[in-house]
Design a protein around this motif. Structure first.
Motif, PDB file in Angstrom:
ATOM      1  N   ASN A  45      62.714  45.726  20.922  1.00 26.42           N
ATOM      2  CA  ASN A  45      63.801  45.782  21.893  1.00 26.42           C
ATOM      3  C   ASN A  45      63.346  46.452  23.198  1.00 26.42           C
ATOM      4  O   ASN A  45      64.013  47.332  23.708  1.00 26.42           O
ATOM      5  N   LEU A  46      62.210  46.023  23.728  1.00 24.04           N
ATOM      6  CA  LEU A  46      61.686  46.622  24.958  1.00 24.04           C
ATOM      7  C   LEU A  46      62.436  46.156  26.199  1.00 24.04           C
ATOM      8  O   LEU A  46      62.283  46.746  27.264  1.00 24.04           O
ATOM      9  N   THR A  47      63.253  45.106  26.087  1.00 23.34           N
ATOM     10  CA  THR A  47      64.008  44.620  27.245  1.00 23.34           C
ATOM     11  C   THR A  47      64.970  45.691  27.763  1.00 23.34           C
ATOM     12  O   THR A  47      65.366  45.655  28.920  1.00 23.34           O
ATOM     13  N   PHE A  48      65.319  46.645  26.917  1.00 23.26           N
ATOM     14  CA  PHE A  48      66.209  47.744  27.303  1.00 23.26           C
ATOM     15  C   PHE A  48      65.628  48.563  28.449  1.00 23.26           C
ATOM     16  O   PHE A  48      66.361  49.096  29.267  1.00 23.26           O
ATOM     17  N   TYR A  49      64.305  48.647  28.534  1.00 23.48           N
ATOM     18  CA  TYR A  49      63.654  49.489  29.531  1.00 23.48           C
ATOM     19  C   TYR A  49      63.506  48.808  30.889  1.00 23.48           C
ATOM     20  O   TYR A  49      63.080  49.431  31.838  1.00 23.48           O
ATOM     21  N   GLY A  50      63.820  47.547  30.997  1.00 26.39           N
ATOM     22  CA  GLY A  50      63.722  46.841  32.268  1.00 26.39           C
ATOM     23  C   GLY A  50      62.324  46.299  32.525  1.00 26.39           C
ATOM     24  O   GLY A  50      61.380  46.580  31.796  1.00 26.39           O
ATOM     25  N   VAL A  51      62.202  45.532  33.599  1.00 23.88           N
ATOM     26  CA  VAL A  51      60.951  44.858  33.938  1.00 23.88           C
ATOM     27  C   VAL A  51      60.543  45.249  35.351  1.00 23.88           C
ATOM     28  O   VAL A  51      61.385  45.341  36.243  1.00 23.88           O
ATOM     29  N   VAL A  52      59.241  45.496  35.543  1.00 21.69           N
ATOM     30  CA  VAL A  52      58.693  45.814  36.865  1.00 21.69           C
ATOM     31  C   VAL A  52      57.477  44.927  37.110  1.00 21.69           C
ATOM     32  O   VAL A  52      56.892  44.373  36.170  1.00 21.69           O
ATOM     33  N   ASP A  53      57.090  44.786  38.374  1.00 15.75           N
ATOM     34  CA  ASP A  53      55.883  44.030  38.707  1.00 15.75           C
ATOM     35  C   ASP A  53      54.650  44.788  38.244  1.00 15.75           C
ATOM     36  O   ASP A  53      54.626  46.024  38.264  1.00 15.75           O
ATOM     37  N   CYS A  54      53.621  44.068  37.864  1.00 12.19           N
ATOM     38  CA  CYS A  54      52.363  44.691  37.458  1.00 12.19           C
ATOM     39  C   CYS A  54      51.743  45.406  38.655  1.00 12.19           C
ATOM     40  O   CYS A  54      51.712  44.869  39.752  1.00 12.19           O
ATOM     41  N   ASP A  55      51.240  46.602  38.426  1.00 17.47           N
ATOM     42  CA  ASP A  55      50.680  47.388  39.522  1.00 17.47           C
ATOM     43  C   ASP A  55      49.378  48.082  39.132  1.00 17.47           C
ATOM     44  O   ASP A  55      48.886  48.926  39.868  1.00 17.47           O
ATOM     45  N   GLU A  56      48.816  47.724  38.017  1.00 14.23           N
ATOM     46  CA  GLU A  56      47.626  48.418  37.530  1.00 14.23           C
ATOM     47  C   GLU A  56      46.383  47.548  37.583  1.00 14.23           C
ATOM     48  O   GLU A  56      45.426  47.789  36.864  1.00 14.23           O
ATOM     49  N   GLY A  57      46.382  46.533  38.436  1.00 17.99           N
ATOM     50  CA  GLY A  57      45.221  45.667  38.563  1.00 17.99           C
ATOM     51  C   GLY A  57      45.309  44.446  37.658  1.00 17.99           C
ATOM     52  O   GLY A  57      46.266  44.267  36.919  1.00 17.99           O
ATOM     53  N   TRP A  58      44.279  43.632  37.727  1.00 21.97           N
ATOM     54  CA  TRP A  58      44.271  42.356  37.027  1.00 21.97           C
ATOM     55  C   TRP A  58      42.991  42.220  36.216  1.00 21.97           C
ATOM     56  O   TRP A  58      41.976  42.841  36.514  1.00 21.97           O
ATOM     57  N   ILE A  59      43.046  41.377  35.210  1.00 20.32           N
ATOM     58  CA  ILE A  59      41.866  41.062  34.408  1.00 20.32           C
ATOM     59  C   ILE A  59      41.448  39.648  34.759  1.00 20.32           C
ATOM     60  O   ILE A  59      42.222  38.709  34.582  1.00 20.32           O
ATOM     61  N   PHE A  60      40.238  39.492  35.296  1.00 20.93           N
ATOM     62  CA  PHE A  60      39.745  38.189  35.723  1.00 20.93           C
ATOM     63  C   PHE A  60      38.662  37.710  34.771  1.00 20.93           C
ATOM     64  O   PHE A  60      37.867  38.500  34.262  1.00 20.93           O
ATOM     65  N   ASP A  61      38.619  36.408  34.549  1.00 20.04           N
ATOM     66  CA  ASP A  61      37.586  35.791  33.719  1.00 20.04           C
ATOM     67  C   ASP A  61      36.294  35.713  34.524  1.00 20.04           C
ATOM     68  O   ASP A  61      36.235  35.050  35.548  1.00 20.04           O
ATOM     69  N   ARG A  62      35.266  36.385  34.062  1.00 17.09           N
ATOM     70  CA  ARG A  62      33.972  36.383  34.750  1.00 17.09           C
ATOM     71  C   ARG A  62      32.914  35.634  33.960  1.00 17.09           C
ATOM     72  O   ARG A  62      31.723  35.833  34.171  1.00 17.09           O
ATOM     73  N   SER A  63      33.344  34.770  33.055  1.00 16.20           N
ATOM     74  CA  SER A  63      32.379  34.043  32.225  1.00 16.20           C
ATOM     75  C   SER A  63      31.635  32.961  33.011  1.00 16.20           C
ATOM     76  O   SER A  63      30.518  32.614  32.664  1.00 16.20           O
ATOM     77  N   VAL A  64      32.233  32.421  34.064  1.00 16.05           N
ATOM     78  CA  VAL A  64      31.594  31.369  34.845  1.00 16.05           C
ATOM     79  C   VAL A  64      31.032  31.936  36.148  1.00 16.05           C
ATOM     80  O   VAL A  64      29.880  31.700  36.482  1.00 16.05           O
ATOM     81  N   TYR A  65      31.861  32.690  36.875  1.00 15.79           N
ATOM     82  CA  TYR A  65      31.450  33.268  38.158  1.00 15.79           C
ATOM     83  C   TYR A  65      31.584  34.787  38.090  1.00 15.79           C
ATOM     84  O   TYR A  65      32.594  35.297  37.604  1.00 15.79           O
ATOM     85  N   PRO A  66      30.591  35.515  38.605  1.00 12.66           N
ATOM     86  CA  PRO A  66      30.691  36.977  38.569  1.00 12.66           C
ATOM     87  C   PRO A  66      31.777  37.526  39.494  1.00 12.66           C
ATOM     88  O   PRO A  66      32.334  38.578  39.240  1.00 12.66           O
ATOM     89  N   SER A  67      32.077  36.798  40.572  1.00 12.42           N
ATOM     90  CA  SER A  67      33.091  37.244  41.519  1.00 12.42           C
ATOM     91  C   SER A  67      33.634  36.025  42.270  1.00 12.42           C
ATOM     92  O   SER A  67      32.903  35.089  42.545  1.00 12.42           O
ATOM     93  N   THR A  68      34.922  36.045  42.583  1.00 14.61           N
ATOM     94  CA  THR A  68      35.543  34.956  43.335  1.00 14.61           C
ATOM     95  C   THR A  68      36.421  35.547  44.436  1.00 14.61           C
ATOM     96  O   THR A  68      36.754  36.735  44.413  1.00 14.61           O
ATOM     97  N   LEU A  69      36.820  34.712  45.394  1.00  9.47           N
ATOM     98  CA  LEU A  69      37.735  35.173  46.443  1.00  9.47           C
ATOM     99  C   LEU A  69      39.094  35.543  45.863  1.00  9.47           C
ATOM    100  O   LEU A  69      39.749  36.460  46.351  1.00  9.47           O
ATOM    101  N   THR A  70      39.510  34.830  44.842  1.00  9.75           N
ATOM    102  CA  THR A  70      40.785  35.153  44.199  1.00  9.75           C
ATOM    103  C   THR A  70      40.762  36.581  43.682  1.00  9.75           C
ATOM    104  O   THR A  70      41.737  37.320  43.818  1.00  9.75           O
ATOM    105  N   GLU A  71      39.643  36.978  43.113  1.00  7.96           N
ATOM    106  CA  GLU A  71      39.510  38.338  42.599  1.00  7.96           C
ATOM    107  C   GLU A  71      39.376  39.356  43.733  1.00  7.96           C
ATOM    108  O   GLU A  71      40.028  40.402  43.718  1.00  7.96           O
ATOM    109  N   GLU A  72      38.540  39.061  44.724  1.00  5.16           N
ATOM    110  CA  GLU A  72      38.313  40.010  45.808  1.00  5.16           C
ATOM    111  C   GLU A  72      39.564  40.265  46.643  1.00  5.16           C
ATOM    112  O   GLU A  72      39.830  41.385  47.053  1.00  5.16           O
TER     113      GLU A  72
END
Length: 107
Positions: A45-72
């Motif tokens: 029942n976590l919906t009781f606590y409400g929803v906020v935007d993510c603010d702690e960074g993102w996890i990017f897939d680096r299996s194909v490219y080490p870095s992309t503009l989307t990530e930077e």
């Protein structure tokens, strides 16, 4: 002791998307100030606590490219339309340039 994989643990704290089938990639439950025991005790029942935007960074897939503009430039969630807008502006400028310089070349 509970044995969750990292993906299961991450999905535990993310609400469902608008379609109700997939977990949100841009939002999380607002669990700030709560300890792990309280969160796990109320995990159904976590919906009781409400929803906020993510603010702690993102996890990017680096299996194909080490870095992309989307990530930077973090072109995710509220910024995901930026590449499409930039491409449209570029192509509009290309069309205007072709028409203008084509006309000037004929003169």
């Amino acid at each position: 002791m509970l044995n969750y994989t990292s993906d299961e643990c991450r999905d535990l704290f993310r609400p469902l998307d608008d379609n109700g089938k997939d977990f949100s990639k841009c939002q999380k439950y607002n669990l700030s100030g709560l300890d792990h025991e309280t969160i796990l005790a109320n995990r159904d029942n976590l919906t009781f606590y409400g929803v906020v935007d993510c603010d702690e960074g993102w996890i990017f897939d680096r299996s194909v490219y080490p870095s992309t503009l989307t990530e930077e430039w973090e072109l995710v969630c509220d910024k995901e339309a930026v590449p499409n807008i930039l491409q449209s502006v570029y192509l509009a400028g290309f069309v205007v340039g072709c028409l203008l310089f084509g006309y000037l070349a004929d003169k």
